[in-house]
Design a protein around this motif. Structure first.
Motif, PDB file in Angstrom:
ATOM      1  N   PRO A 184       5.113  -9.741  -8.035  1.00  0.00           N
ATOM      2  CA  PRO A 184       4.172  -9.323  -6.996  1.00  0.00           C
ATOM      3  C   PRO A 184       3.586 -10.328  -5.999  1.00  0.00           C
ATOM      4  N   LYS A 236       0.090 -11.066  -3.741  1.00  0.00           N
ATOM      5  CA  LYS A 236      -1.368 -10.676  -3.716  1.00  0.00           C
ATOM      6  C   LYS A 236      -1.898 -11.494  -2.871  1.00  0.00           C
ATOM      7  N   GLU A 272      -1.470  -4.874  -2.700  1.00  0.00           N
ATOM      8  CA  GLU A 272      -0.464  -5.744  -3.442  1.00  0.00           C
ATOM      9  C   GLU A 272       0.949  -5.099  -3.163  1.00  0.00           C
ATOM     10  N   GLY A 318       0.890  -1.918  -1.129  1.00  0.00           N
ATOM     11  CA  GLY A 318       0.535  -2.502   0.317  1.00  0.00           C
ATOM     12  C   GLY A 318       1.515  -2.020   1.283  1.00  0.00           C
ATOM     13  N   LYS A 348       4.255 -16.633  -2.160  1.00  0.00           N
ATOM     14  CA  LYS A 348       4.029 -16.538  -0.902  1.00  0.00           C
ATOM     15  C   LYS A 348       4.788 -17.770  -0.339  1.00  0.00           C
TER      16      LYS A 348
END
Length: 386
Positions: free
Chosen positions: A207, A209, A223, A235, A289
């Motif tokens: 995931p 976030k 998310e 998201g 990320k």
């Protein structure tokens, strides 16, 4: 006086209830072996009934169709949905984002109670009845007992959209309506395909976030998940209509920092460290990320700016049958204010087969219930006036 409802999803179940409460003898025809299959599927990830937020904010989620849907959602909106669920024995809770769920987090207890109510009202549920259009003024079906024809006083079509065909929503009903009454089907609330480089494989299923997604004017802080084929999750769904219509996807990986703040932190990193280590240490990027940054910003001339508006090249949406819902269908302009087909008096329509769309978050189910109730009530009034 007899009434027919075609489709036993949320809209059809609500329409059947309203017609039966008005004293009509109701046949509820469902093409699949059981009722509410897509509702049950939604319940597997937690049945999001509606959303607890100011009504005008709720209404805005329906975009260009908000004004058309306003009277129906005023008649049966988020509060009414919650009251209805409680009447069927469901204890509810509201999450931090305002989304409302049954405490049991599934649809089966609610569906059982709804079906029991319909049985008590005398509704005759016929399963494996596949609608095949009209013959003169009669409604035709293929059934286990062979072809059947009914001639009800009123009919409510609640046939679903064109996604998840195995659950009954295949859009096949569109063959029985005039083409000028239809808007082309398009996927809604769907994932998007991305051609990942091999290094992303270790991040599939992770995931993401704390990221802001932007597609044109649409924004989301929801998310999402990196999948083997692309991006999925709430998201992405919130901006999916804009992405589907051609807007590029930009990710702000650090929405709580400005580009200048990012630049200042990177300037303090050790120059001999690799780019990945500098991003990880200076910005404390989580692995997912960091992977996205390395995938799409590695060669960016202005790294802070790229991290604030990271372009993700998409290869298009996932197939329509894998979408949560669909846009397109029966144009609202082909219906009157009571959701009756202008070209076929006495026939009404409701639910996802209508040409409206909304993001996930309780908006889809609420509008299906609201339009089902609206069509059922107006169909009953029409029948009483005959």
């Amino acid at each position: 006086m007899e009434a027919l409802v075609i489709g036993a999803g949320p809209a059809g179940l609500m329409a059947a209830r309203e017609l039966a409460r008005a004293g009509l003898r109701v046949t509820l025809a469902e093409g699949k072996p059981s009722a509410g299959r897509k509702l049950l599927m939604a319940g597997k990830s937690g049945l999001n009934l509606t959303k607890d937020e100011p009504f005008e904010d709720f209404l805005a989620a329906y975009g260009a169709r908000a004004d058309c849907l306003r009277p129906m959602l005023e008649a049966f909106g988020p509060e009414a949905v919650q009251d209805w669920a409680r009447e069927h024995g469901q204890q509810l809770f509201t999450g931090s984002t305002g989304r409302v769920f049954p405490r049991v987090m599934k649809a089966s207890p609610l569906l059982r109670s709804v079906l029991a109510e319909l049985r008590g009202l005398g509704v005759d549920l016929r399963t494996r009845w596949r609608w095949t259009g009209w013959q003169d003024d009669a409604v035709s079906f293929d059934t286990p007992e062979g072809p059947q024809r009914l001639s009800p006083a009123v009919t409510v079509l609640a046939c679903g959209g064109a996604s998840w065909a195995r659950l009954g929503s295949d859009g096949g009903w569109s063959a029985y309506l005039a083409s000028d009454a239809l808007a082309p089907f398009r996927p809604a609330n769907m994932g998007f395909l991305v051609d990942w480089s091999p290094h992303m494989a270790s991040h599939f299923g992770q995931p993401v976030k704390g990221v802001e997604l932007q597609a044109g004017t649409a924004r989301s802080r929801g998310e999402f998940v990196i999948s083997a084929t692309g991006l999925e999750g709430g998201g992405i769904y919130e901006v999916s209509s804009a992405l589907r219509d051609g807007a590029p996807l930009l990710l702000d990986l650090l929405p709580d920092l400005s580009a200048d703040q990012i630049a200042a932190r990177l300037a303090k990193a050790r120059a001999r460290d690799s780019l990945g280590n500098r991003l990880r240490k200076a910005l404390r990027l989580e692995p997912a990320k960091l992977a996205l940054a390395m995938e799409f910003a590695r060669t960016a001339p202005d790294l802070p700016a790229a991290l604030k508006a990271l372009p993700v090249p998409l290869r298009g949406p996932r197939p329509m049958d894998q979408a949560i819902s669909t846009a397109g269908g029966l144009r609202l302009e082909a219906l009157d204010a009571g959701l009756m087909l202008r070209a076929r008096p006495g026939t009404f329509a409701a639910g996802e087969m209508l040409d409206w769309e909304a993001p996930t978050g309780g908006y889809l189910l609420t509008a299906c219930l609201a339009t089902g109730l609206w069509a059922g009530r107006h169909a009953a009034a029409y029948a009483r006036a005959l």
